[in-house]
Design a protein around this motif. Structure first.
Motif, short mmCIF file in Angstrom:
data_model
loop_
_atom_site.label_atom_id
_atom_site.label_comp_id
_atom_site.label_asym_id
_atom_site.label_seq_id
_atom_site.Cartn_x
_atom_site.Cartn_y
_atom_site.Cartn_z
N ALA A 70 1.61 13.62 -2.41
CA ALA A 70 1.30 13.88 -1.00
C ALA A 70 -0.20 14.00 -0.78
O ALA A 70 -0.68 13.81 0.35
CB ALA A 70 2.01 15.15 -0.54
N GLU A 71 -0.95 14.30 -1.84
CA GLU A 71 -2.41 14.42 -1.73
C GLU A 71 -3.13 13.14 -2.13
O GLU A 71 -4.35 13.07 -2.05
CB GLU A 71 -2.89 15.57 -2.63
N ALA A 72 -2.38 12.14 -2.58
CA ALA A 72 -3.00 10.88 -3.03
C ALA A 72 -3.59 10.13 -1.84
O ALA A 72 -3.09 10.21 -0.72
CB ALA A 72 -1.96 10.01 -3.74
N PRO A 73 -4.68 9.41 -2.06
CA PRO A 73 -5.29 8.64 -0.97
C PRO A 73 -4.35 7.54 -0.49
O PRO A 73 -3.64 6.91 -1.30
CB PRO A 73 -6.55 8.05 -1.61
N PRO A 74 -4.32 7.26 0.81
CA PRO A 74 -3.43 6.22 1.34
C PRO A 74 -3.64 4.87 0.67
O PRO A 74 -2.68 4.13 0.45
CB PRO A 74 -3.79 6.18 2.82
N ALA A 75 -4.87 4.54 0.34
CA ALA A 75 -5.13 3.24 -0.29
C ALA A 75 -4.40 3.11 -1.62
O ALA A 75 -3.94 2.03 -1.99
CB ALA A 75 -6.63 3.05 -0.49
N GLY A 76 -4.29 4.23 -2.35
CA GLY A 76 -3.56 4.21 -3.61
C GLY A 76 -2.08 3.95 -3.40
O GLY A 76 -1.45 3.21 -4.16
N LEU A 77 -1.52 4.56 -2.37
CA LEU A 77 -0.12 4.32 -2.07
C LEU A 77 0.14 2.86 -1.70
O LEU A 77 1.11 2.25 -2.14
CB LEU A 77 0.32 5.23 -0.92
N GLY B 18 5.24 4.70 4.12
CA GLY B 18 5.45 4.37 5.52
C GLY B 18 4.51 5.13 6.43
O GLY B 18 3.95 4.56 7.38
N ARG B 19 4.31 6.40 6.15
CA ARG B 19 3.38 7.19 6.96
C ARG B 19 1.96 6.67 6.85
O ARG B 19 1.23 6.56 7.85
CB ARG B 19 3.45 8.66 6.54
N ALA B 20 1.57 6.32 5.63
CA ALA B 20 0.21 5.80 5.44
C ALA B 20 0.00 4.50 6.19
O ALA B 20 -1.07 4.27 6.78
CB ALA B 20 -0.05 5.60 3.94
N LEU B 21 1.00 3.65 6.21
CA LEU B 21 0.86 2.37 6.89
C LEU B 21 0.95 2.51 8.41
O LEU B 21 0.34 1.74 9.15
CB LEU B 21 1.93 1.39 6.40
N ARG B 22 1.74 3.47 8.87
CA ARG B 22 1.86 3.66 10.32
C ARG B 22 0.63 4.34 10.92
O ARG B 22 0.28 4.08 12.06
CB ARG B 22 3.12 4.49 10.63
N GLU B 23 0.02 5.22 10.15
CA GLU B 23 -1.10 5.99 10.67
C GLU B 23 -2.46 5.45 10.24
O GLU B 23 -3.47 5.83 10.81
CB GLU B 23 -0.98 7.45 10.21
N GLY B 24 -2.46 4.56 9.25
CA GLY B 24 -3.72 4.05 8.73
C GLY B 24 -4.21 2.83 9.49
O GLY B 24 -3.61 2.39 10.47
N PRO B 25 -5.30 2.27 9.03
CA PRO B 25 -5.86 1.08 9.69
C PRO B 25 -4.94 -0.12 9.55
O PRO B 25 -4.22 -0.27 8.56
CB PRO B 25 -7.18 0.86 8.96
N ALA B 26 -4.96 -0.98 10.55
CA ALA B 26 -4.11 -2.17 10.53
C ALA B 26 -4.43 -3.07 9.35
O ALA B 26 -3.55 -3.77 8.83
CB ALA B 26 -4.27 -2.94 11.84
N GLU B 27 -5.68 -3.06 8.90
CA GLU B 27 -6.09 -3.93 7.80
C GLU B 27 -5.31 -3.64 6.52
O GLU B 27 -5.14 -4.52 5.67
CB GLU B 27 -7.59 -3.79 7.52
N ALA B 28 -4.82 -2.41 6.36
CA ALA B 28 -4.08 -2.07 5.15
C ALA B 28 -2.77 -2.83 5.06
O ALA B 28 -2.25 -3.06 3.97
CB ALA B 28 -3.82 -0.56 5.12
N LEU B 29 -2.23 -3.24 6.20
CA LEU B 29 -0.96 -3.95 6.21
C LEU B 29 -1.09 -5.42 5.86
O LEU B 29 -0.15 -6.04 5.36
CB LEU B 29 -0.31 -3.84 7.59
N HIS B 30 -2.24 -6.01 6.15
CA HIS B 30 -2.40 -7.45 6.04
C HIS B 30 -2.04 -8.02 4.67
O HIS B 30 -1.27 -8.99 4.58
CB HIS B 30 -3.82 -7.85 6.42
#
Length: 414
Positions: free
Chosen positions: A130-137, A161-173
């Motif tokens: 839960a403390e890991a950076p979103p980029a790592g997930l 899912g939370r990281a992708l929904r709340e993070g920057p759109a570029e992470a999904l590409h």
């Protein structure tokens, strides 16, 4: 599994993690490594893994790993932590979690431990993840979604899912283009939820993808995006030419919402039965009965195969069976095959009329005739069928004869 065991053996001998992996960092390899460590013998593992050494937590917190052939202490510490995370002893796995934050490359094993059968290990791992950076997930999306199939695998997927929904759109590409099907689907669902994909791109994905889930998801999203706008910017045109029947069906159905009933006529003869059914529905909604259209299409000079099938799907037994029987002798094998399918739909099959098609030059026609004649299998002479179940016969003819023999409850010699 052998590659995973090799990785485990190298880690036990102090080889740095990246070198031990040798580029094998696929999701399946991490799961195999988790199992392979348990195949190592006690004398292969670091000394603090033995029963006679310190307690597991004291060993991890007070000592650096000591290997018979340690290359360097830092590498040994990372390798030892990797082994500890996979150790069969739950206390050691839990103790190893205290050190995992020092080594970012061990994040995949932290994800694996989130599904651990031992509750203390599992809960501790989840707290750390839960403390890991979103980029790592995001980087471990494939592994996370592979583990999501497990009974206790939902936590990491929720975090992703939370990281992708709340993070920057570029992470999904990059995930949208992932080679892993589950990852592509997961990313597209979230991209659709967030409205990140324009209607034209959604339509192109639906039209070109070979994944039925993505076809439905993107086709529905594309249609919903242009609904009520008064113009579709070419979205429906792309869907109507998609290679999948389900995509074309979505486009045809959308013609009704757009009030473009007449355009559905062109799809009455589609090769897909689903599309033909949708086209008939839209044509009817526009006030036109499709049956006279089919009758006209089936009596013209150039008959489309889908017209024969469509006539059977909505025709009248008394009035239209004769037209389809005439098309059974059509020179185009595709028309012959669809005429047989139309006769099946009309419940107008006669054994004597279709029996010659069991020897048709077209394998597609033979298959269609076989399917239509299965309910009449007991009416065929057994020897006549067995004459076609020989090595010299064409494969389609041989398979058809075998299917009819089985349907009749007659054994055959393969």
């Amino acid at each position: 599994m052998d590659e995973a065991w090799t990785t485990a053996w190298k880690l036990a001998n102090g080889v740095p993690l990246r070198e031990a992996l040798g580029g094998r960092d696929a999701a399946e390899h991490w799961l195999a490594l988790d199992l392979a460590v348990r195949r190592l013998t006690p004398d292969t593992l670091p000394m603090y893994f033995s029963r006679g050494g310190p307690s597991p937590r004291e060993g991890w917190n007070a000592l650096l790993p000591s290997f018979r052939r340690t290359r360097e202490r830092a590498a040994a510490a990372e390798s030892g932590t990797a082994l500890g995370l996979c150790h069969p002893n739950g206390h050691i796995r839990e103790a190893a979690l205290d050190r995992v934050s020092r080594y970012p490359d061990l994040l995949p094993l932290l994800v694996v431990r989130c599904t651990d059968w031992a509750a203390p290990v599992r809960e501790r791992a989840r707290a750390l993840l839960a403390e890991a950076p979103p980029a790592g997930l995001v980087a471990q999306a494939e592994l996370i979604l592979l583990l999501d199939r497990r009974e206790r695998g939902g936590f990491a997927a929720e975090q992703l899912g939370r990281a992708l929904r709340e993070g920057p759109a570029e992470a999904l590409h990059p995930l949208l283009e992932s080679a892993d099907r589950a990852t592509r689907r997961f990313a597209h669902r979230i991209a659709v939820e967030r409205g990140l994909l324009p209607p034209l791109r959604l339509a192109r994905i639906a039209a070109r993808s070979g994944d039925a889930v993505l076809q439905d998801l993107c086709a529905d999203a594309a249609v919903a995006a242009v609904r009520g706008t008064g113009h579709d910017d070419g979205v429906l045109g792309i869907l109507l030419t998609g290679r999948s029947g389900r995509v074309r069906a979505a486009g045809v159905t959308a013609l009704r919402r757009a009030g473009r009933y007449e355009e559905a006529r062109a799809h009455l003869t589609d090769r897909s039965g689903v599309v033909r059914a949708c086209a008939r529905y839209v044509v009817r909604q526009g006030g036109t009965d499709p049956l006279p259209l089919y009758r006209e299409l089936c009596t013209g000079e150039a008959v489309a195969p889908g017209a024969a099938a469509g006539l059977g799907e909505c025709g009248d037994l008394k009035e239209d069976a004769g037209t389809l029987w005439a098309l059974v002798r059509h020179p185009d094998p595709a028309v012959r095959a669809q005429a047989v399918n139309g006769l099946r739909a009309l419940d107008a099959v006669r054994r004597e009329g279709l029996t010659p098609l069991l020897d048709d030059p077209s394998s597609a026609v033979v298959r269609a005739a076989t399917r239509a004649l299965l309910p009449h299998a007991a009416e065929f002479p057994v020897e006549w069928l067995r004459e076609r179940d020989t090595p010299e016969a064409r494969r389609a003819v041989r398979v058809g004869a075998q299917r009819l023999l089985r349907a009749a409850g007659r054994p055959y010699v393969g």
